[in-house]
Every structure is written in structure tokens, then in C-alpha cells.
Design an enzyme around this catalytic site. Structure first.
Site, mmCIF file in Angstrom:
data_model
loop_
_atom_site.group_PDB
_atom_site.id
_atom_site.type_symbol
_atom_site.label_atom_id
_atom_site.label_comp_id
_atom_site.label_asym_id
_atom_site.label_seq_id
_atom_site.Cartn_x
_atom_site.Cartn_y
_atom_site.Cartn_z
ATOM 1 N N LYS A 1 41.527 33.562 42.431
ATOM 2 C CA LYS A 1 40.394 32.635 42.328
ATOM 3 C C LYS A 1 39.644 32.946 41.048
ATOM 4 O O LYS A 1 39.547 34.121 40.660
ATOM 5 C CB LYS A 1 39.469 32.792 43.541
ATOM 6 C CG LYS A 1 38.199 31.940 43.470
ATOM 7 C CD LYS A 1 37.475 31.867 44.798
ATOM 8 C CE LYS A 1 36.467 32.963 45.028
ATOM 9 N NZ LYS A 1 35.387 33.040 44.005
ATOM 10 N N GLU B 1 36.030 31.445 38.633
ATOM 11 C CA GLU B 1 34.848 30.586 38.621
ATOM 12 C C GLU B 1 34.855 29.685 37.394
ATOM 13 O O GLU B 1 35.240 30.128 36.301
ATOM 14 C CB GLU B 1 33.579 31.445 38.636
ATOM 15 C CG GLU B 1 33.429 32.239 39.927
ATOM 16 C CD GLU B 1 32.123 33.024 40.009
ATOM 17 O OE1 GLU B 1 31.254 32.865 39.122
ATOM 18 O OE2 GLU B 1 31.984 33.800 40.967
ATOM 19 N N GLU C 1 30.132 26.131 46.171
ATOM 20 C CA GLU C 1 29.069 27.050 46.635
ATOM 21 C C GLU C 1 27.687 26.473 46.355
ATOM 22 O O GLU C 1 27.401 26.030 45.224
ATOM 23 C CB GLU C 1 29.226 28.430 45.955
ATOM 24 C CG GLU C 1 28.148 29.411 46.421
ATOM 25 C CD GLU C 1 28.448 30.875 46.135
ATOM 26 O OE1 GLU C 1 29.566 31.190 45.676
ATOM 27 O OE2 GLU C 1 27.549 31.698 46.373
ATOM 28 N N ASP D 1 39.981 37.575 43.780
ATOM 29 C CA ASP D 1 39.050 37.055 42.773
ATOM 30 C C ASP D 1 39.288 37.714 41.416
ATOM 31 O O ASP D 1 39.438 38.943 41.341
ATOM 32 C CB ASP D 1 37.619 37.411 43.215
ATOM 33 C CG ASP D 1 36.691 36.221 43.242
ATOM 34 O OD1 ASP D 1 37.068 35.156 42.721
ATOM 35 O OD2 ASP D 1 35.585 36.373 43.807
HETATM 36 O O1 KIV Z 1 33.004 36.815 45.846
HETATM 37 C C1 KIV Z 1 32.977 36.173 46.910
HETATM 38 O O2 KIV Z 1 32.895 36.724 48.013
HETATM 39 C C2 KIV Z 1 33.071 34.722 46.802
HETATM 40 C C3 KIV Z 1 32.744 33.913 48.009
HETATM 41 C C4 KIV Z 1 31.299 33.961 48.268
HETATM 42 C C5 KIV Z 1 33.260 32.525 47.892
HETATM 43 O O3 KIV Z 1 33.361 34.228 45.765
#
Ligand code: KIV
Length: 342
Positions: A170, A172, A239, A140
């Protein structure tokens, strides 16, 4: 723990086990004949995965995930924030392991995800990457590491791959993030988008709330989903979206949707590991969509309480946990102490 088991099982490999290779890889490689160890390298650029070959397994790739999607086989994804949680997630067969910025809240005790830094995410990702050689990994990008410009987003994504050793990233956001997604994916870094409830924007959204629950909002969600797909994302997390809306968005896309709080018609599911195995105090808030598959808090608490009791009553360590000195050495040692005292 891992290194002591290496030491006892394969003494000749102790040095490489401790300093170079992952303990899992090394212990399994050790049981293979040398010729087989070398044959498991597929090309000069492919990392050798002898433990997978030994188990008749192959690493999960983007193509594996695309095939699963075409065959309507649900994709399983779980978060991991450190070496043991990654090891166990892979052992359980997860197709994808996400180093989510949920790290901030569930592992680092921060009040929300806005505080965690890219450096902290990278440290967590590196630990996860040391455990994983089959599941497809996603790192992320935390708040502040990609929103300023596509260049900033690419710089952070490159760090997540080079330093965090992740296979993809990933971020957002929907249509507004399309230029950043394009920049990252055209540089050859696979990307998972994340729309619907985007926790990094919780203050703008007014909290952790269901998204896409009016016609206008559902239409906007669909536009976002199409925009991230067109920009090059290979999957998108949905989500906290009503299940019917998530199903329609899934049907409208060519890429897989990974749902969390979005019903069971998405192409796959993701949960936060610490929530679903229950390493949380009984009074911790848990969103409606979380199913607790385990009670690690209770079993961990019982184990630690027993340890405390056994230390207090001196029943731990028992005879099986101690190293014994040679009787002559002990005797001479005691005599030496006595002579220094007299
Ligand atoms: O940060 C995280 O764990 C997430 C998931 C909830 C998809 O983004």
C-alpha cells in the site's frame, strides 16, 4: 509460549516445529495422515496450507476480494504489527490484514508515521506473515520509500514482498503517484492505494483533518480515486472523508474502496487493531471514527497488577507452576553444599 505448547503436544515434531514451520501450521498438520498432508499442495508453486484444508478454508486471494466486491459483501481489514496480533486478526476472520505504518505511532511510540523506516516495516511484516495463511496481506510502504521515482517505489515494493513476505503493498497518494503505482502493478505486485487523509503528509495537510469536504476537494478526491484505479490499484483506502462523498466515490469506481472514517457505504472497512481492541491508556486521543470493541488496556492492567501482588506476597508461583526435584537429589545436593562450607 507457542513452542512450549508444541513440545508438550507433539514431541516427535519438536524440531521441525521450532526451526522450520509456523507453530500453527505444524500443530494442525501433525494431526493429519501423511497422505493427506501431501495432497493439500495445489500446484508446484502453491504453498501448502494444510491447516486451512483441515478447516475447510481457502486462502483469500485478489479474486476472492473481487468476488466479494461484485457481490457487495463488505470486505473486512484490520491492522496487525506482530505475530500475535496477526494470529488473532486471522482467527477472527479478517479478509485482509494490513501491516500499516501506524506501527510507528501505536506500536513504536513515534510521534508520527514519518519516522518509521522500510527496514522496520519489513521486520513487522515478516512477523505478521509467519502467522497468516488465510487472510490477504498488505504491507505499507513508509514515507521516503516510494516518492522519489517509480523505480524507487518498485524496489521498495519488491523488498516488502521478498523480505516482508507480504502479498501486496500500500502507498499513500493519488494522481501524482499513478506512475509509481503503474510501475509496481505491472511488475506483478498487487497494490492498495490510500487517498483522502494521508497521514504521511499530515504536515502538508495541516494535521489529521477531514478531506474532500468542499466541492473542489471532493472533485479532486474523485480524480485521485480514478487515477489510482487506472494505474492498476486493486483497492483504495479512503480515510477521513464525509460519508456521502465516500459513497459517491465508491459508486464511481470499479475497484473496492476500504473506508476508515468514511461512513458505512464503502466496499469495506479498516481499523487500527490497537485502537479498536483498546490497548491504549484511557487518556489517549482517539479519532471520532474509532469504535472501541474491547478494553484490553483494563484487562491487561488488572492482570499485570495481580501478578505484581502475587509475586510480592509469594503466592505466585504456586505448587502447580514449579518443577520438583527428586528428594534424594535434593538431599545429596544440600549435603554437598554443607560439606563445601565446613
Ligand atoms: O497505517 C495504517 O494503519 C493505515 C490504516 C489506518 C489504513 O494506513
Amino acid at each position: 509460549m507457542a513452542h512450549s505448547s508444541c513440545v508438550t503436544r507433539i514431541p516427535s515434531l519438536t524440531r521441525s516445529c521450532l526451526h522450520r514451520s509456523s507453530p500453527i501450521t505444524t500443530s494442525l498438520t501433525a494431526s493429519l495422515p501423511r497422505s493427506q498432508r501431501q495432497q493439500t499442495r495445489f500446484s508446484s508453486h502453491a504453498p501448502s496450507s494444510p491447516s486451512l484444508a483441515a478447516r475447510g478454508q481457502k486462502p483469500t486471494t485478489i479474486q476472492t476480494l473481487q468476488k466479494m466486491h461484485q457481490e457487495k459483501s463488505p470486505i473486512t481489514m484490520l491492522t496487525a504489527h506482530n505475530f500475535p496480533s496477526a494470529l488473532i486478526a486471522q482467527e477472527a476472520g479478517m479478509d485482509m490484514i494490513l501491516v500499516g505504518d501506524s506501527l510507528a505511532m501505536v506500536s513504536l511510540g513515534m510521534p508520527d508515521t514519518s519516522e518509521v523506516t522500510l527496514d522496520e516495516m519489513i521486520m513487522s511484516a515478516r512477523a505478521v506473515s509467519r502467522a497468516v495463511n488465510r487472510s490477504f496481506t498488505v504491507g505499507d510502504l513508509p514515507m521516503g520509500s516510494y516518492e522519489i521515482s517509480p523505480e524507487q517505489a518498485l524496489t521498495s515494493a519488491i523488498r516488502m514482498v521478498k523480505e516482508g513476505r507480504m502479498q501486496s503493498v500500500k502507498l499513500e497518494g493519488g494522481a501524482e503517484m499513478a506512475p509509481a503505482i503503474k510501475k509496481i502493478t505491472t511488475a506483478g505486485i498487487p497494490l492498495v492505494a490510500h487517498i483522502g487523509l494521508t497521514p504521511q503528509r499530515q504536515h502538508a495537510l495541516g494535521g489529521f483533518k477531514v478531506q474532500g469536504n468542499t466541492l473542489d476537494k471532493a472533485m479532486a478526491l474523485l480524480r485521485d480515486a480514478k487515477a489510482v484505479e487506472d494505474a492498476g490499484a486493486f483497492a483504495v483506502v479512503l480515510e477521513c472523508v464525509p460519508s456521502e462523498i465516500a459513497e459517491e466515490v465508491t459508486n464511481a469506481l470499479k475497484i473496492p474502496t476500504i473506508g476508515i472514517g468514511a461512513g458505512n457505504k464503502t466496499s469495506g472497512q479498516v481499523l487500527v487493531q490497537i485502537d479498536m481492541i483498546g490497548i491504549r491508556p484511557p487518556d489517549a486521543f482517539m479519532p471520532k471514527f474509532v469504535k472501541k470493541y474491547g478494553s484490553m488496556w483494563e484487562s491487561g492492567l488488572a492482570a499485570i497488577k495481580q501478578y505484581k501482588d502475587e509475586v510480592s506476597d509469594r503466592s505466585y508461583p504456586g505448587p502447580q507452576h514449579v518443577y520438583k526435584s527428586d528428594a534424594k537429589v535434593t538431599e545429596a545436593f544440600r549435603a554437598a553444599i554443607q560439606s563445601t562450607q565446613s
